[in-house]
Design a protein around this motif. Sequence first.
Motif, mmCIF file in Angstrom:
data_model
loop_
_atom_site.group_PDB
_atom_site.id
_atom_site.type_symbol
_atom_site.label_atom_id
_atom_site.label_comp_id
_atom_site.label_asym_id
_atom_site.label_seq_id
_atom_site.Cartn_x
_atom_site.Cartn_y
_atom_site.Cartn_z
ATOM 1 N N SER A 35 0.858 -1.179 0.000
ATOM 2 C CA SER A 35 0.000 0.000 0.000
ATOM 3 C C SER A 35 0.900 1.236 0.000
ATOM 4 O O SER A 35 1.944 1.253 0.650
ATOM 5 C CB SER A 35 -0.934 0.003 1.200
ATOM 6 O OG SER A 35 -0.208 0.096 2.398
ATOM 7 N N PHE A 36 0.486 2.225 -0.761
ATOM 8 C CA PHE A 36 1.235 3.458 -0.910
ATOM 9 C C PHE A 36 0.362 4.637 -0.538
ATOM 10 O O PHE A 36 -0.768 4.749 -1.003
ATOM 11 C CB PHE A 36 1.709 3.635 -2.357
ATOM 12 C CG PHE A 36 2.794 2.695 -2.762
ATOM 13 C CD1 PHE A 36 4.122 3.055 -2.644
ATOM 14 C CD2 PHE A 36 2.493 1.442 -3.264
ATOM 15 C CE1 PHE A 36 5.132 2.190 -3.023
ATOM 16 C CE2 PHE A 36 3.491 0.567 -3.635
ATOM 17 C CZ PHE A 36 4.821 0.940 -3.511
ATOM 18 N N PHE A 37 0.876 5.499 0.293
ATOM 19 C CA PHE A 37 0.254 6.783 0.588
ATOM 20 C C PHE A 37 1.196 7.812 -0.017
ATOM 21 O O PHE A 37 2.328 7.971 0.444
ATOM 22 C CB PHE A 37 0.089 6.990 2.096
ATOM 23 C CG PHE A 37 -0.604 8.271 2.447
ATOM 24 C CD1 PHE A 37 -1.970 8.384 2.281
ATOM 25 C CD2 PHE A 37 0.105 9.352 2.917
ATOM 26 C CE1 PHE A 37 -2.626 9.570 2.589
ATOM 27 C CE2 PHE A 37 -0.532 10.538 3.228
ATOM 28 C CZ PHE A 37 -1.906 10.640 3.060
ATOM 29 N N ILE A 38 0.741 8.461 -1.091
ATOM 30 C CA ILE A 38 1.622 9.317 -1.872
ATOM 31 C C ILE A 38 1.226 10.779 -1.707
ATOM 32 O O ILE A 38 0.076 11.149 -1.906
ATOM 33 C CB ILE A 38 1.588 8.920 -3.358
ATOM 34 C CG1 ILE A 38 2.045 7.471 -3.516
ATOM 35 C CG2 ILE A 38 2.439 9.863 -4.191
ATOM 36 C CD1 ILE A 38 1.885 6.901 -4.903
ATOM 37 N N ILE A 39 2.207 11.574 -1.337
ATOM 38 C CA ILE A 39 2.028 13.020 -1.248
ATOM 39 C C ILE A 39 2.999 13.635 -2.251
ATOM 40 O O ILE A 39 4.197 13.358 -2.210
ATOM 41 C CB ILE A 39 2.360 13.551 0.160
ATOM 42 C CG1 ILE A 39 1.469 12.883 1.202
ATOM 43 C CG2 ILE A 39 2.221 15.077 0.205
ATOM 44 C CD1 ILE A 39 1.893 13.161 2.634
ATOM 45 N N LYS A 40 2.459 14.425 -3.168
ATOM 46 C CA LYS A 40 3.330 15.107 -4.117
ATOM 47 C C LYS A 40 2.829 16.527 -4.303
ATOM 48 O O LYS A 40 1.648 16.815 -4.098
ATOM 49 C CB LYS A 40 3.439 14.365 -5.443
ATOM 50 C CG LYS A 40 2.172 14.279 -6.238
ATOM 51 C CD LYS A 40 2.429 13.516 -7.516
ATOM 52 C CE LYS A 40 1.172 13.473 -8.359
ATOM 53 N NZ LYS A 40 1.396 12.801 -9.626
ATOM 54 N N PRO A 41 3.725 17.425 -4.680
ATOM 55 C CA PRO A 41 3.314 18.816 -4.833
ATOM 56 C C PRO A 41 2.268 18.986 -5.918
ATOM 57 O O PRO A 41 2.349 18.363 -6.976
ATOM 58 C CB PRO A 41 4.608 19.530 -5.230
ATOM 59 C CG PRO A 41 5.711 18.608 -4.924
ATOM 60 C CD PRO A 41 5.138 17.231 -4.950
ATOM 61 N N ARG A 42 1.285 19.811 -5.647
ATOM 62 C CA ARG A 42 0.252 20.099 -6.639
ATOM 63 C C ARG A 42 0.762 21.063 -7.699
ATOM 64 O O ARG A 42 0.190 21.187 -8.762
ATOM 65 C CB ARG A 42 -0.994 20.642 -5.976
ATOM 66 C CG ARG A 42 -0.816 22.033 -5.409
ATOM 67 C CD ARG A 42 -1.997 22.489 -4.561
ATOM 68 N NE ARG A 42 -1.802 23.833 -4.066
ATOM 69 C CZ ARG A 42 -0.968 24.197 -3.113
ATOM 70 N NH1 ARG A 42 -0.201 23.278 -2.544
ATOM 71 N NH2 ARG A 42 -0.862 25.440 -2.716
ATOM 72 N N LYS A 43 1.845 21.782 -7.352
ATOM 73 C CA LYS A 43 2.476 22.691 -8.304
ATOM 74 C C LYS A 43 3.977 22.620 -8.094
ATOM 75 O O LYS A 43 4.453 22.137 -7.062
ATOM 76 C CB LYS A 43 1.969 24.114 -8.132
ATOM 77 C CG LYS A 43 2.264 24.735 -6.781
ATOM 78 C CD LYS A 43 1.673 26.135 -6.706
ATOM 79 C CE LYS A 43 2.013 26.775 -5.380
ATOM 80 N NZ LYS A 43 1.489 28.125 -5.286
ATOM 81 N N SER A 44 4.714 23.112 -9.055
ATOM 82 C CA SER A 44 6.176 23.054 -8.996
ATOM 83 C C SER A 44 6.705 23.835 -7.794
ATOM 84 O O SER A 44 6.221 24.922 -7.484
ATOM 85 C CB SER A 44 6.774 23.622 -10.281
ATOM 86 O OG SER A 44 8.185 23.702 -10.172
ATOM 87 N N ILE A 45 7.686 23.266 -7.125
ATOM 88 C CA ILE A 45 8.348 23.974 -6.027
ATOM 89 C C ILE A 45 9.677 24.548 -6.493
ATOM 90 O O ILE A 45 10.496 24.962 -5.691
ATOM 91 C CB ILE A 45 8.552 23.055 -4.796
ATOM 92 C CG1 ILE A 45 9.396 21.837 -5.130
ATOM 93 C CG2 ILE A 45 7.220 22.662 -4.206
ATOM 94 C CD1 ILE A 45 9.794 21.003 -3.923
ATOM 95 N N GLY A 46 9.876 24.584 -7.807
ATOM 96 C CA GLY A 46 11.110 25.118 -8.388
ATOM 97 C C GLY A 46 12.003 23.995 -8.870
ATOM 98 O O GLY A 46 11.757 22.827 -8.621
#
Length: 78
Positions: A35-46
Amino acid sequence: NLPIKPLYMEGIRNFIVVGLSTELNINLKKYPNCSFFIIKPRKSIGEFLDGTLDFSSYGAKIRIEIGYDDAMRELNKL
């Protein structure tokens, strides 16, 4: 690089993945019964130099706020 494979080989089956890019691709088929709980930026952080390595007070504050909002968005789905 995400260290999923070595952890998977050690028997880990639950992963919390925090991406530093909007382009986060994990081939989930390579890791059955996980199982994976994935958090990724909704927009570019640079980019690398003006984002990841920007340790200025302002840059850090902005990325902390983005990360917090992204994490809360995913947690609220639970």
